[in-house]
Motif scaffolding. Structure first.
Motif, PDB file in Angstrom:
ATOM      1  N   GLY A   1       0.818  -1.209   0.000  1.00 45.44           N
ATOM      2  CA  GLY A   1       0.000   0.000   0.000  1.00 45.44           C
ATOM      3  C   GLY A   1       0.847   1.251   0.000  1.00 45.44           C
ATOM      4  N   ARG A   2       0.198   2.359   0.279  1.00 46.71           N
ATOM      5  CA  ARG A   2       0.859   3.680   0.298  1.00 46.71           C
ATOM      6  C   ARG A   2       0.342   4.475   1.487  1.00 46.71           C
ATOM      7  NH1 ARG A   2       1.404   7.546  -4.912  1.00 46.71           N
ATOM      8  NH2 ARG A   2       3.009   5.967  -5.307  1.00 46.71           N
ATOM      9  N   VAL A   3       1.220   5.278   2.076  1.00 45.26           N
ATOM     10  CA  VAL A   3       0.890   6.139   3.209  1.00 45.26           C
ATOM     11  C   VAL A   3       1.026   7.582   2.752  1.00 45.26           C
ATOM     12  CG1 VAL A   3       1.402   6.737   5.595  1.00 45.26           C
ATOM     13  CG2 VAL A   3       1.739   4.388   4.807  1.00 45.26           C
ATOM     14  N   THR A   4      -0.004   8.386   2.981  1.00 42.82           N
ATOM     15  CA  THR A   4      -0.014   9.783   2.564  1.00 42.82           C
ATOM     16  C   THR A   4      -0.389  10.689   3.717  1.00 42.82           C
ATOM     17  OG1 THR A   4      -2.322   9.565   1.837  1.00 42.82           O
ATOM     18  CG2 THR A   4      -0.596   9.225   0.178  1.00 42.82           C
ATOM     19  N   ASP A   5      -0.127  11.974   3.532  1.00 46.51           N
ATOM     20  CA  ASP A   5      -0.499  12.991   4.513  1.00 46.51           C
ATOM     21  C   ASP A   5      -1.970  13.326   4.346  1.00 46.51           C
ATOM     22  OD1 ASP A   5      -0.962  15.593   5.770  1.00 46.51           O
ATOM     23  OD2 ASP A   5       1.205  15.686   6.015  1.00 46.51           O
ATOM     24  N   GLY A   6      -2.718  13.305   5.450  1.00 49.85           N
ATOM     25  CA  GLY A   6      -4.145  13.550   5.378  1.00 49.85           C
ATOM     26  C   GLY A   6      -4.500  14.966   4.989  1.00 49.85           C
ATOM     27  N   ALA A   7      -3.615  15.946   5.233  1.00 52.01           N
ATOM     28  CA  ALA A   7      -3.914  17.343   4.930  1.00 52.01           C
ATOM     29  C   ALA A   7      -3.527  17.715   3.508  1.00 52.01           C
ATOM     30  CB  ALA A   7      -3.205  18.265   5.927  1.00 52.01           C
ATOM     31  N   THR A   8      -2.346  17.297   3.053  1.00 47.76           N
ATOM     32  CA  THR A   8      -1.842  17.693   1.740  1.00 47.76           C
ATOM     33  C   THR A   8      -1.967  16.611   0.692  1.00 47.76           C
ATOM     34  OG1 THR A   8       0.422  16.990   2.289  1.00 47.76           O
ATOM     35  CG2 THR A   8      -0.217  19.265   2.851  1.00 47.76           C
ATOM     36  N   GLY A   9      -2.138  15.345   1.094  1.00 43.00           N
ATOM     37  CA  GLY A   9      -2.204  14.256   0.137  1.00 43.00           C
ATOM     38  C   GLY A   9      -0.868  13.803  -0.392  1.00 43.00           C
ATOM     39  N   ARG A  10       0.225  14.338   0.141  1.00 44.85           N
ATOM     40  CA  ARG A  10       1.550  13.957  -0.331  1.00 44.85           C
ATOM     41  C   ARG A  10       1.989  12.636   0.302  1.00 44.85           C
ATOM     42  NH1 ARG A  10       4.797  19.744   0.198  1.00 44.85           N
ATOM     43  NH2 ARG A  10       3.466  20.943  -1.221  1.00 44.85           N
TER      44      ARG A  10
END
Length: 398
Positions: free
Chosen positions: A41-50
């Motif tokens: 999978g992938r982990v991203t920042d909840g605010a920026t989506g990065r």
């Protein structure tokens, strides 16, 4: 012989199966190996989506774990089958627990978003020497503001975005002029009656002179040469405010009133990402000044009185559009943005238009050598009205 005959026989569903004694270790080893699966999978920042790198993942109750790469991807190999729990941790973010079902010999997809934690134990800041330092080791008062908080402010200019977010900073708007109005920033109070009390502004290492005393009384701003109004808040990665005597030790006597360091975005590793933001608002006069409309003067004679405020003020629209493109790899990163802002003032003779474009490139030339190229184009068209805050001129003074 009796011991061998007992071990050499195995009952399977009521039938008697004879197995050589030499094959027992292989049979027991085959029974000891449990089926496993893979979780990706992938982990991203909840605010920026990065994507987030260096996120630690662990399957509870096992030793199966992984760390996300620069693109935020991870792979958990050898996870036991069945319902499992995966724990994700990263410094500065709240821990997250996710339930997942692992299939034997298959691959399970798990995408997770992390939320920034309100507690930062070891925040890193960049001092005047451009060397990253832990915030708690700096012997002065430093406040930092990231791009997430700046975006939430929905401000037209950078100084407006700082208002109410920096402890000990006095940021006030002196007028309601378009394009940000007259903003005054005081970090250490009023220290001089001649040279001014504005802090030193540094944008990507370049000192920007934001002082112009000879033009302070000519328009809708307390300082019409406010260069911060030309900087798009959506292009900012973070802002660091240095107060105290150590600011002068880092930047000299020009920093007696404090330092405001502004760092623009450099892009992030990954595929090209496009972002389009649009804002629209309405400005209007909060309250009209009371006028004496009594039809007689002090001598009791009839007199005509007029209230021209409806002819002077108006409900004015304001809009802003921002388009950004960012991406890159381990060697090259880029950030490209374009913006247009139109702010019509509540006075019919005032307005402000800003058109800008920015290109930030970062290239890794060697293991210890990085080249940064920044190009910024801004054109503004402002129409101000003399308000007469300090002198008896202007439409409001009349």
């Amino acid at each position: 012989m009796l011991f061998r005959s007992v071990l050499g026989r195995l009952a399977v569903q009521g039938a008697l199966l004879t197995i050589p004694v030499a094959g027992l270790p292989a049979l027991l080893a085959a029974q000891a190996v449990a089926p496993t699966g893979t979780v990706r999978g992938r982990v991203t920042d909840g605010a920026t989506g990065r994507p987030l790198a260096d996120v630690q993942l662990l399957v509870t109750g096992t030793r199966v774990g992984a760390v996300t790469n620069a693109s935020g991807d991870f792979t958990l190999v050898g996870a036991p089958t069945g319902p499992r729990t995966v724990v994700l941790r990263r410094i500065g973010y709240q821990p997250v627990t996710r339930a997942v079902t692992v299939n034997a010999g298959g691959t399970t997809t798990l995408d997770v978003t992390l939320t920034v934690s309100a507690v930062n134990l070891s925040e890193v800041v960049v001092t005047g020497s451009a060397a990253p330092t832990e915030k708690r080791k700096v012997g002065t008062s430093i406040a930092s503001l990231d791009s997430t908080m700046i975006s939430r402010a929905q401000a037209v200019t950078v100084d407006q975005a700082l208002q109410g977010k920096i402890a000990g900073a006095q940021i006030s708007q002196n007028s309601g002029g378009p394009g940000g109005g007259g903003i005054s920033v005081r970090l250490r109070g009023t220290n001089s009656f001649i040279s001014g009390s504005d802090p030193l502004y540094i944008i990507d290492g370049v000192i920007v002179d934001n002082g112009s005393g000879q033009l302070a009384d000519l328009g809708g701003r307390s300082n019409p040469q406010n260069r911060l109004a030309d900087l798009n808040p959506q292009d900012i990665e973070r802002v660091e405010v240095i107060r105290g005597a150590a600011a002068a030790a880092l930047y000299g006597s020009r920093a007696n009133n404090g330092v405001v360091q502004i760092f623009t975005k450099r892009g992030s590793i990954g595929k090209p990402r496009f972002s389009l933001n649009t804002r629209y608002g309405i400005n209007e006069l909060r309250e009209q000044q009371p006028f004496n409309l009594y039809p007689f003067d002090v001598n009791g004679l009839p007199v005509s009185r007029f209230n021209y405020q409806d002819d002077i003020f108006r409900r004015s629209p304001s809009s802003e559009q921002n388009l950004t493109i960012e991406g890159g790899n381990d060697q090259t990163r880029y950030f490209i943005s374009g913006n247009y802002a139109d702010d019509q003032g509540i006075l019919r003779s005032t307005s402000s238009q800003r058109t800008g474009a920015r290109i930030n490139l970062q290239q890794q030339l060697a293991s210890n050598l990085v080249a940064n190229v920044t190009s910024n184009f801004v054109t503004t068209n402002n129409q101000f009205q003399a308000f007469g805050e300090q002198n008896d001129y202007g439409i409001m003074g009349s």
